[in-house]
Motif scaffolding. Structure first.
Motif, mmCIF file in Angstrom:
data_model
loop_
_atom_site.group_PDB
_atom_site.id
_atom_site.type_symbol
_atom_site.label_atom_id
_atom_site.label_comp_id
_atom_site.label_asym_id
_atom_site.label_seq_id
_atom_site.Cartn_x
_atom_site.Cartn_y
_atom_site.Cartn_z
ATOM 1 N N THR A 299 0.724 -1.070 -0.069
ATOM 2 C CA THR A 299 -0.026 -0.030 0.118
ATOM 3 C C THR A 299 1.023 1.219 0.038
ATOM 4 O OG1 THR A 299 -1.453 1.282 1.241
ATOM 5 C CG2 THR A 299 -0.353 0.027 2.484
ATOM 6 N N ALA B 55 0.613 4.261 0.344
ATOM 7 C CA ALA B 55 0.319 5.203 1.590
ATOM 8 C C ALA B 55 1.083 4.856 2.703
ATOM 9 C CB ALA B 55 -1.085 5.045 1.884
ATOM 10 N N ALA B 56 1.726 3.646 3.039
ATOM 11 C CA ALA B 56 2.502 3.594 3.898
ATOM 12 C C ALA B 56 3.876 4.392 3.906
ATOM 13 C CB ALA B 56 3.054 1.941 3.865
ATOM 14 N N TRP C 63 -3.037 6.561 9.406
ATOM 15 C CA TRP C 63 -2.138 5.465 9.479
ATOM 16 C C TRP C 63 -3.026 3.966 9.805
ATOM 17 C CZ3 TRP C 63 3.042 5.554 12.759
ATOM 18 C CH2 TRP C 63 3.945 4.594 12.077
ATOM 19 N N GLU D 280 -6.301 3.711 9.443
ATOM 20 C CA GLU D 280 -7.163 3.455 8.119
ATOM 21 C C GLU D 280 -6.375 2.754 7.268
ATOM 22 O OE1 GLU D 280 -9.969 5.883 4.971
ATOM 23 O OE2 GLU D 280 -9.105 7.085 6.847
ATOM 24 N N VAL D 281 -5.121 3.207 6.873
ATOM 25 C CA VAL D 281 -4.278 2.380 5.700
ATOM 26 C C VAL D 281 -4.205 0.823 5.957
ATOM 27 C CG1 VAL D 281 -1.853 2.571 4.616
ATOM 28 C CG2 VAL D 281 -3.198 4.767 4.972
ATOM 29 N N TYR D 282 -3.892 0.814 7.538
ATOM 30 C CA TYR D 282 -3.297 -0.740 7.626
ATOM 31 C C TYR D 282 -4.656 -1.511 8.211
ATOM 32 C CZ TYR D 282 1.677 0.237 7.919
ATOM 33 O OH TYR D 282 2.783 0.213 7.778
ATOM 34 N N ASP E 159 -4.937 6.192 -6.468
ATOM 35 C CA ASP E 159 -5.414 5.811 -5.445
ATOM 36 C C ASP E 159 -6.078 6.738 -4.455
ATOM 37 O OD1 ASP E 159 -5.504 4.642 -2.851
ATOM 38 O OD2 ASP E 159 -3.877 3.288 -3.222
ATOM 39 N N LEU F 108 -6.823 6.767 -1.406
ATOM 40 C CA LEU F 108 -6.294 6.600 -0.110
ATOM 41 C C LEU F 108 -5.258 7.258 0.025
ATOM 42 C CD1 LEU F 108 -6.857 5.973 2.801
ATOM 43 C CD2 LEU F 108 -5.940 3.515 2.303
ATOM 44 N N VAL F 109 -4.429 6.795 -1.057
ATOM 45 C CA VAL F 109 -3.016 7.585 -1.123
ATOM 46 C C VAL F 109 -3.268 9.230 -1.122
ATOM 47 C CG1 VAL F 109 -0.858 8.014 -2.423
ATOM 48 C CG2 VAL F 109 -1.753 5.677 -2.261
ATOM 49 N N VAL G 7 -4.198 10.668 2.242
ATOM 50 C CA VAL G 7 -3.124 10.724 3.099
ATOM 51 C C VAL G 7 -2.154 11.777 2.682
ATOM 52 C CG1 VAL G 7 -1.102 9.733 4.050
ATOM 53 C CG2 VAL G 7 -3.260 8.444 3.563
#
Length: 364
Positions: free
Chosen positions: A111, A113-114, A142, A144-146, A331, A333-334, A337
């Motif tokens: 992912t 976004a990490a 963080w 949410e991403v995980y 993305d 989500l990216v 973030v």
């Protein structure tokens, strides 16, 4: 107890405190239960800051055991002792082990976004990063991403600003990057690839031999103390700075979410508190040791410290933000973030430019 003292306790609200101290509490089932966890590490045995010393993984495990009075004991396994260095995320996600120590940008392939929870090219220093994580919505993002991976990430250390890296030859312009073979992780590597750099992803222990034998021409690792310990100064003499790729670098304590849910609230609080302790301690340790190491490298080991030319920095910035545009378009989500991070940075920069930056540029 005299009447006057009894009246004072009632008036000041100390009656409850006195009672709590005087009357033994009944131990709950949770307070008796013991937990035995395993923690793997992306870094090898003996690696200062990451595996040993103040704020490291071994320090974290020891402090958690002390503060929980042995209720939570975590056995630390440096890279390669239980699983290979870069398999910690999958192992924690599956519940094979409960914890891993490393950096979230190692998992950007799962992912992207990490990336934002370790180091962001042209991003914020430790102060801004930590402020975003704690009070700017960073930790919530963080989580949410995980969430799909059944893991939780906590900030548990920071190297501060990292160096651009070690180079066998001088970098006088953008053209000097073309054809360069360099060890560099994360988004910085993706940016450099677009400028003609052949990026190599090597574990820490393989960097020096590759640099010494000429397999690579340049290498980024951490900072003066860690780099000196690896011996890079024996293979390359030009040590470049700006910290463009990693203005700060956050250590990640990764936890399996199901295992986390089994811990009583007080132990969860202790784990979070120790992670915060390591976060600050790691930065302080890095700042103290990098100072001495850089002076030694320059004065005693013939290292030449240089700043990347303005032309190179300008081009790196241009390509970096072009890359951000492409990645955030793919993305949602990216993008979420990224916007949170850089919106916070804009506000924080306003304060930092009037505060710390003035001190650093005008008062030194």
């Amino acid at each position: 107890m005299t009447k006057n003292r009894r009246d004072f306790i009632k008036k000041t609200g100390l009656a409850g405190i006195t009672a709590a101290v005087a009357i033994p509490s009944v131990a709950s089932a949770d307070s008796k239960k013991k937990f035995r966890w395993k923690m793997t590490n992306c870094y090898g045995a003996g690696a200062p800051f990451y595996s040993t010393g103040p704020g490291s993984a071994s320090y974290f495990c020891k402090r958690v055991e002390e503060l929980t009075n042995g209720r939570l004991r975590i056995k630390h396994y440096p890279a390669g002792e239980l699983i290979p260095a870069m398999e910690g995320f999958d192992a924690v996600s599956k519940g094979t082990i409960e914890m891993n120590w490393g950096n979230s940008f190692f998992w950007a392939g799962k992912t992207f976004a990490a990336q934002y929870f370790t180091a962001v090219p042209f991003g914020m220093t430790f102060e801004g990063t930590n402020a975003w994580l704690q009070f700017g919505g960073g930790q919530e993002l963080w989580d949410e991403v995980y969430k799909p991976f059944n893991v939780i990430g906590l900030a548990a250390g920071n190297t501060g600003t990292q160096m651009t890296g070690w180079f066998k030859k001088e970098i006088n312009g953008v053209k000097d990057l073309n054809g360069l073979r360099m060890r560099v992780p994360g988004l910085a590597g993706k940016v450099l690839e677009q400028l003609g750099v052949s990026v190599k992803l090597l574990p820490g222990g393989e960097i020096f031999p590759a640099l010494e034998r000429g397999v690579i021409d340049a290498a980024e690792f951490v900072g003066p103390y860690q780099d000196r310990r690896m011996g890079f100064q024996k293979a390359a003499k030009y040590y470049y700075t700006t910290g463009w790729g990693e203005p700060s670098n956050t250590t990640e304590c990764l936890i399996n979410k199901d295992a986390w849910a089994t811990l009583p609230k007080d132990i969860q609080a202790i784990v979070k508190t120790v992670a915060s302790e390591c976060n600050l301690m790691g930065l302080s340790w890095s700042e103290a040791n990098n100072s001495e190491a850089l002076e030694d490298l320059v004065k005693n080991q013939g290292v030449i410290v240089k700043t990347l030319p303005d032309e190179v920095i300008k081009k790196l910035r241009e390509v970096t933000f072009s890359t951000y545009d492409k990645l955030t378009a793919k993305d949602p989500l990216v993008k979420k973030v990224h916007e949170s991070y850089f919106n916070f940075k804009t506000i924080h920069d306003g304060w930092q430019s009037k505060g710390e930056l003035v001190v650093m540029t005008k008062l030194l």
